[in-house]
Design a protein around this motif. Sequence first.
Motif, PDB file in Angstrom:
ATOM      1  N   VAL A  68      24.991  55.084  55.857  1.00 58.23           N
ATOM      2  CA  VAL A  68      25.799  54.397  54.863  1.00 58.23           C
ATOM      3  C   VAL A  68      27.073  53.882  55.525  1.00 58.23           C
ATOM      4  O   VAL A  68      27.869  54.671  56.064  1.00 58.23           O
ATOM      5  CB  VAL A  68      26.155  55.335  53.693  1.00 58.23           C
ATOM      6  N   LEU A  69      27.256  52.581  55.530  1.00 59.62           N
ATOM      7  CA  LEU A  69      28.433  51.974  56.139  1.00 59.62           C
ATOM      8  C   LEU A  69      29.652  52.161  55.231  1.00 59.62           C
ATOM      9  O   LEU A  69      29.513  52.389  54.027  1.00 59.62           O
ATOM     10  CB  LEU A  69      28.187  50.489  56.385  1.00 59.62           C
ATOM     11  N   PRO A  70      30.857  52.042  55.771  1.00 62.26           N
ATOM     12  CA  PRO A  70      32.053  52.108  54.920  1.00 62.26           C
ATOM     13  C   PRO A  70      31.987  51.044  53.834  1.00 62.26           C
ATOM     14  O   PRO A  70      31.595  49.904  54.094  1.00 62.26           O
ATOM     15  CB  PRO A  70      33.196  51.831  55.898  1.00 62.26           C
ATOM     16  N   PRO A  71      32.344  51.382  52.604  1.00 66.61           N
ATOM     17  CA  PRO A  71      32.198  50.427  51.500  1.00 66.61           C
ATOM     18  C   PRO A  71      33.169  49.258  51.594  1.00 66.61           C
ATOM     19  O   PRO A  71      34.282  49.393  52.107  1.00 66.61           O
ATOM     20  CB  PRO A  71      32.486  51.284  50.260  1.00 66.61           C
ATOM     21  N   VAL A  72      32.732  48.128  51.080  1.00 69.44           N
ATOM     22  CA  VAL A  72      33.551  46.923  51.030  1.00 69.44           C
ATOM     23  C   VAL A  72      34.102  46.782  49.609  1.00 69.44           C
ATOM     24  O   VAL A  72      33.353  46.827  48.639  1.00 69.44           O
ATOM     25  CB  VAL A  72      32.724  45.669  51.394  1.00 69.44           C
ATOM     26  N   SER A  73      35.408  46.600  49.487  1.00 70.48           N
ATOM     27  CA  SER A  73      36.032  46.505  48.162  1.00 70.48           C
ATOM     28  C   SER A  73      36.460  45.077  47.831  1.00 70.48           C
ATOM     29  O   SER A  73      37.260  44.867  46.922  1.00 70.48           O
ATOM     30  CB  SER A  73      37.246  47.426  48.090  1.00 70.48           C
ATOM     31  N   MET A  74      35.925  44.115  48.564  1.00 70.08           N
ATOM     32  CA  MET A  74      36.336  42.721  48.414  1.00 70.08           C
ATOM     33  C   MET A  74      35.376  41.980  47.498  1.00 70.08           C
ATOM     34  O   MET A  74      34.344  41.461  47.931  1.00 70.08           O
ATOM     35  CB  MET A  74      36.415  42.056  49.783  1.00 70.08           C
ATOM     36  N   GLY A  75      35.698  41.954  46.203  1.00 74.28           N
ATOM     37  CA  GLY A  75      34.812  41.382  45.208  1.00 74.28           C
ATOM     38  C   GLY A  75      35.253  40.021  44.714  1.00 74.28           C
ATOM     39  O   GLY A  75      36.412  39.626  44.836  1.00 74.28           O
ATOM     40  N   SER A  76      34.299  39.299  44.125  1.00 74.58           N
ATOM     41  CA  SER A  76      34.559  37.993  43.537  1.00 74.58           C
ATOM     42  C   SER A  76      34.872  38.169  42.057  1.00 74.58           C
ATOM     43  O   SER A  76      34.138  38.844  41.334  1.00 74.58           O
ATOM     44  CB  SER A  76      33.322  37.099  43.709  1.00 74.58           C
ATOM     45  N   GLN A  77      35.970  37.538  41.589  1.00 74.92           N
ATOM     46  CA  GLN A  77      36.444  37.747  40.225  1.00 74.92           C
ATOM     47  C   GLN A  77      36.255  36.504  39.354  1.00 74.92           C
ATOM     48  O   GLN A  77      36.249  35.374  39.842  1.00 74.92           O
ATOM     49  CB  GLN A  77      37.926  38.135  40.238  1.00 74.92           C
ATOM     50  N   ASN A  78      36.154  36.745  38.066  1.00 74.62           N
ATOM     51  CA  ASN A  78      36.067  35.662  37.083  1.00 74.62           C
ATOM     52  C   ASN A  78      37.448  35.099  36.785  1.00 74.62           C
ATOM     53  O   ASN A  78      38.464  35.766  37.003  1.00 74.62           O
ATOM     54  CB  ASN A  78      35.460  36.193  35.777  1.00 74.62           C
ATOM     55  N   PRO A  79      37.491  33.882  36.254  1.00 69.09           N
ATOM     56  CA  PRO A  79      38.780  33.376  35.762  1.00 69.09           C
ATOM     57  C   PRO A  79      39.358  34.342  34.727  1.00 69.09           C
ATOM     58  O   PRO A  79      38.627  34.937  33.940  1.00 69.09           O
ATOM     59  CB  PRO A  79      38.400  32.035  35.115  1.00 69.09           C
ATOM     60  N   GLY A  80      40.667  34.476  34.749  1.00 65.60           N
ATOM     61  CA  GLY A  80      41.317  35.383  33.815  1.00 65.60           C
ATOM     62  C   GLY A  80      41.485  36.784  34.351  1.00 65.60           C
ATOM     63  O   GLY A  80      42.370  37.526  33.914  1.00 65.60           O
ATOM     64  N   GLN A  81      40.642  37.174  35.332  1.00 65.04           N
ATOM     65  CA  GLN A  81      40.787  38.507  35.926  1.00 65.04           C
ATOM     66  C   GLN A  81      41.883  38.513  36.987  1.00 65.04           C
ATOM     67  O   GLN A  81      42.689  39.444  37.042  1.00 65.04           O
ATOM     68  CB  GLN A  81      39.456  38.965  36.543  1.00 65.04           C
ATOM     69  N   ARG A  82      41.900  37.500  37.813  1.00 66.49           N
ATOM     70  CA  ARG A  82      42.869  37.486  38.906  1.00 66.49           C
ATOM     71  C   ARG A  82      44.296  37.324  38.399  1.00 66.49           C
ATOM     72  O   ARG A  82      45.251  37.479  39.156  1.00 66.49           O
ATOM     73  CB  ARG A  82      42.533  36.406  39.922  1.00 66.49           C
ATOM     74  N   ASP A  83      44.467  37.020  37.108  1.00 69.92           N
ATOM     75  CA  ASP A  83      45.800  36.967  36.518  1.00 69.92           C
ATOM     76  C   ASP A  83      46.361  38.369  36.277  1.00 69.92           C
ATOM     77  O   ASP A  83      47.571  38.532  36.104  1.00 69.92           O
ATOM     78  CB  ASP A  83      45.765  36.220  35.174  1.00 69.92           C
ATOM     79  N   LEU A  84      45.500  39.360  36.260  1.00 73.49           N
ATOM     80  CA  LEU A  84      45.920  40.735  35.993  1.00 73.49           C
ATOM     81  C   LEU A  84      46.522  41.356  37.253  1.00 73.49           C
ATOM     82  O   LEU A  84      46.081  41.059  38.371  1.00 73.49           O
ATOM     83  CB  LEU A  84      44.723  41.557  35.513  1.00 73.49           C
ATOM     84  N   PRO A  85      47.524  42.234  37.108  1.00 75.03           N
ATOM     85  CA  PRO A  85      48.183  42.818  38.284  1.00 75.03           C
ATOM     86  C   PRO A  85      47.196  43.504  39.226  1.00 75.03           C
ATOM     87  O   PRO A  85      46.375  44.314  38.793  1.00 75.03           O
ATOM     88  CB  PRO A  85      49.152  43.839  37.674  1.00 75.03           C
ATOM     89  N   PHE A  86      47.262  43.130  40.491  1.00 71.48           N
ATOM     90  CA  PHE A  86      46.506  43.758  41.580  1.00 71.48           C
ATOM     91  C   PHE A  86      44.991  43.586  41.471  1.00 71.48           C
ATOM     92  O   PHE A  86      44.248  44.292  42.152  1.00 71.48           O
ATOM     93  CB  PHE A  86      46.870  45.237  41.710  1.00 71.48           C
ATOM     94  N   CYS A  87      44.551  42.666  40.640  1.00 70.95           N
ATOM     95  CA  CYS A  87      43.132  42.316  40.638  1.00 70.95           C
ATOM     96  C   CYS A  87      42.925  41.311  41.770  1.00 70.95           C
ATOM     97  O   CYS A  87      43.494  40.213  41.751  1.00 70.95           O
ATOM     98  CB  CYS A  87      42.728  41.718  39.292  1.00 70.95           C
ATOM     99  N   LEU A  88      42.133  41.673  42.760  1.00 67.91           N
ATOM    100  CA  LEU A  88      42.028  40.881  43.982  1.00 67.91           C
ATOM    101  C   LEU A  88      40.714  40.100  44.018  1.00 67.91           C
ATOM    102  O   LEU A  88      39.633  40.672  43.885  1.00 67.91           O
ATOM    103  CB  LEU A  88      42.124  41.792  45.207  1.00 67.91           C
ATOM    104  N   HIS A  89      40.843  38.797  44.203  1.00 65.99           N
ATOM    105  CA  HIS A  89      39.680  37.926  44.287  1.00 65.99           C
ATOM    106  C   HIS A  89      39.441  37.516  45.732  1.00 65.99           C
ATOM    107  O   HIS A  89      40.362  37.094  46.442  1.00 65.99           O
ATOM    108  CB  HIS A  89      39.894  36.669  43.437  1.00 65.99           C
TER     109      HIS A  89
END
Length: 257
Positions: A68-89
């Motif tokens: 099991v490789l180290p997990p990747v936390s880099m996800g693609s977000q919908n419009p309106g999500q990246r406006d929220l604090p610390f939601c990373l697209h």
Amino acid sequence: MTTSPTDLSQTTYGRVRRHDYSAAILPWGATEPHNLHLPYLTDTLLAHAVARDAAELALRLYDVRAMVLPPVSMGSQNPGQRDLPFCLHYSYDTQRSILTDTVASLHHQGLRRLLIVNGHGGNTFKSMVRDLAVAYPDFIILTSEWFKVVPARDYFEQPGDHADELETSVMMHYHPELVHPDEAGDGASRRFALPTLRDGVAWMPRHWDMVSSDTGIGDPRRATADKGKRFAAAVAARYAQLLCELAGAHTIRDLYE
């Protein structure tokens, strides 16, 4: 959590070099709010935990060793999500670069099987895998969404879509210390007004700020750790079976009857 010999986040080169590995597993999540009661890294934590259980089960039941490789936390977000604090697209190109470099490294080292365990519905890897299949025709790359491996309705009363009964239950099983059920919103959500969009005639990303007020989609209040444990165990068992079957496939031709 005990140390796992099949989890690259924990094991050592001294142990790794003693063994041959039939496959690598890449957990992939996101960094985003999960209602008001789950951590931002829920998708990443759950993908990693399920992948780890699957690898341990494959080793115990089938003597098949996957890392099991180290997990990747880099996800693609919908419009309106990246406006929220610390939601990373993270863009498609960024995700493709990460996957491409991972595959190149593993291929160079002689590995020929990779299973992506995706924990975030906004991530889409099919086109990337098609491109990599052209670049690395001898590399078997599979992509999956762990929360769809077995039917959710066999385990949960009201499965939803995001930070719901399913995700909350599995988090209660793996990381109860990170779940704050008393703070949860009800996960009420709005759907498209157009019947054709609801019926899947066409697709567009949902604007999260128009869909949910607490970022959840689905009521988490019936979640229990026992439900999460049973669901996660069923998912891990199916993945372990897949790893066993993959171990017997020496080339891509062996995947066909």
